[in-house]
Design a protein around this motif. Sequence first.
Motif, PDB file in Angstrom:
ATOM      1  N   GLN A  36       0.801  -1.209   0.088  1.00 27.42           N
ATOM      2  CA  GLN A  36      -0.078  -0.109   0.008  1.00 27.42           C
ATOM      3  C   GLN A  36       0.919   1.075  -0.054  1.00 27.42           C
ATOM      4  OE1 GLN A  36      -2.947  -0.202   3.023  1.00 27.42           O
ATOM      5  NE2 GLN A  36      -3.485   1.881   3.182  1.00 27.42           N
ATOM      6  N   LEU A  37       2.132   1.331   0.763  1.00 27.88           N
ATOM      7  CA  LEU A  37       2.954   2.412   0.872  1.00 27.88           C
ATOM      8  C   LEU A  37       3.699   2.568  -0.357  1.00 27.88           C
ATOM      9  CD1 LEU A  37       3.910   2.072   4.525  1.00 27.88           C
ATOM     10  CD2 LEU A  37       2.596   3.770   3.721  1.00 27.88           C
ATOM     11  N   LEU A  38       4.191   1.254  -0.927  1.00 29.09           N
ATOM     12  CA  LEU A  38       4.772   1.539  -2.305  1.00 29.09           C
ATOM     13  C   LEU A  38       4.122   2.288  -3.421  1.00 29.09           C
ATOM     14  CD1 LEU A  38       6.497  -2.065  -2.326  1.00 29.09           C
ATOM     15  CD2 LEU A  38       7.792   0.338  -2.289  1.00 29.09           C
ATOM     16  N   LEU A  56      10.660   3.979   1.418  1.00 27.87           N
ATOM     17  CA  LEU A  56      11.436   4.374   2.605  1.00 27.87           C
ATOM     18  C   LEU A  56      10.296   4.224   3.803  1.00 27.87           C
ATOM     19  CD1 LEU A  56      13.635   5.773   4.186  1.00 27.87           C
ATOM     20  CD2 LEU A  56      12.801   8.041   3.280  1.00 27.87           C
ATOM     21  N   ALA A  57       9.050   4.821   3.454  1.00 26.47           N
ATOM     22  CA  ALA A  57       7.892   4.911   4.444  1.00 26.47           C
ATOM     23  C   ALA A  57       7.770   3.266   4.893  1.00 26.47           C
ATOM     24  CB  ALA A  57       6.649   5.301   3.881  1.00 26.47           C
ATOM     25  N   MET A 119      -0.842   8.523   3.520  1.00 28.25           N
ATOM     26  CA  MET A 119      -0.807   7.283   3.648  1.00 28.25           C
ATOM     27  C   MET A 119      -0.348   6.938   4.893  1.00 28.25           C
ATOM     28  SD  MET A 119      -2.449   4.907   1.909  1.00 28.25           S
ATOM     29  CE  MET A 119      -2.123   5.007   0.138  1.00 28.25           C
ATOM     30  N   VAL A 120       0.905   7.209   5.395  1.00 30.10           N
ATOM     31  CA  VAL A 120       1.407   6.828   6.625  1.00 30.10           C
ATOM     32  C   VAL A 120       0.702   7.277   7.789  1.00 30.10           C
ATOM     33  CG1 VAL A 120       3.602   7.354   8.146  1.00 30.10           C
ATOM     34  CG2 VAL A 120       3.840   6.935   5.795  1.00 30.10           C
ATOM     35  N   LEU A 121      -0.044   8.702   7.603  1.00 28.26           N
ATOM     36  CA  LEU A 121      -0.853   9.026   8.882  1.00 28.26           C
ATOM     37  C   LEU A 121      -2.128   8.244   8.940  1.00 28.26           C
ATOM     38  CD1 LEU A 121      -0.617  13.106   8.327  1.00 28.26           C
ATOM     39  CD2 LEU A 121       0.525  11.577  10.206  1.00 28.26           C
ATOM     40  N   ALA A 122      -2.549   7.771   7.778  1.00 29.36           N
ATOM     41  CA  ALA A 122      -3.849   6.984   7.719  1.00 29.36           C
ATOM     42  C   ALA A 122      -3.351   5.636   8.500  1.00 29.36           C
ATOM     43  CB  ALA A 122      -4.306   6.807   6.364  1.00 29.36           C
ATOM     44  N   MET A 197     -10.049   3.959   8.510  1.00 31.05           N
ATOM     45  CA  MET A 197      -8.700   3.983   8.087  1.00 31.05           C
ATOM     46  C   MET A 197      -8.734   4.569   6.487  1.00 31.05           C
ATOM     47  SD  MET A 197      -6.624   0.841   9.539  1.00 31.05           S
ATOM     48  CE  MET A 197      -5.077   1.392   8.830  1.00 31.05           C
ATOM     49  N   ALA A 198      -9.383   3.939   5.518  1.00 30.14           N
ATOM     50  CA  ALA A 198      -9.369   4.443   4.469  1.00 30.14           C
ATOM     51  C   ALA A 198     -10.201   5.867   4.097  1.00 30.14           C
ATOM     52  CB  ALA A 198     -10.429   3.669   3.367  1.00 30.14           C
TER      53      ALA A 198
END
Length: 210
Positions: A36-38, A56-57, A119-122, A197-198
């Motif tokens: 998801q992060l990628l 990196l995330a 995305m990271v904050l979610a 989350m979404a």
Amino acid sequence: MLSPDVVENNGSIRVKNRAAKWLTEVFQPPVVVSLQLLISPVAQAGFPGTIGYGALAALFVCVLPLVVLLVLVRLGKVTDHHVSDRKQRAPVLLMALGCIAVGLLVLGAVDAPASVVAMVLAVVGGVAVLAVVSPFWKMSGHAAAASCAAVVVVLMLGAAWAPLLLLIPAVSWSRVVLRAHSLAQVVAGSLFGGVVMAGIWWLLQGWLVG
């Protein structure tokens, strides 16, 4: 001697358990969230050149917490990498939040795309809620991760990716079959991931990226 019906039933149970274990391992939260992060930078111009920021995330959000978790399992501090013991979940999730906080600082320092930060904050929002709920009720992290990822991908890339939503009942089924969660726990996890989350991601995406 076992009757043919008993043998057939035992065989069906083994096949079902094997399929459930496969789904649980392949679609475990660190793997799903990493993917998801990628792809999170796809929401902004520059992708795929910006995929490194997503990697990196993923390093801070998924890889480092997983490495620490495996060390804890090896030391006997945690039962297994799925953290099956409910009482152990809050400390593990708090450890993950610490890694994510460091990751956010690093992403800010390298001027990562806003879509990655959103995305990271979610994910932070999801992990924080799970950390609070876990000592009292074992809501399914597998179902939450799969649901969030599937919904976010469909929102980002369009209706053509809607078949990914089938992963939500599949992963939820696997957790119930393995007796890791009750039906209520996987339903709650699915709704939490796919709606809350979404939804957090959707709001942050509109605010940070526009």
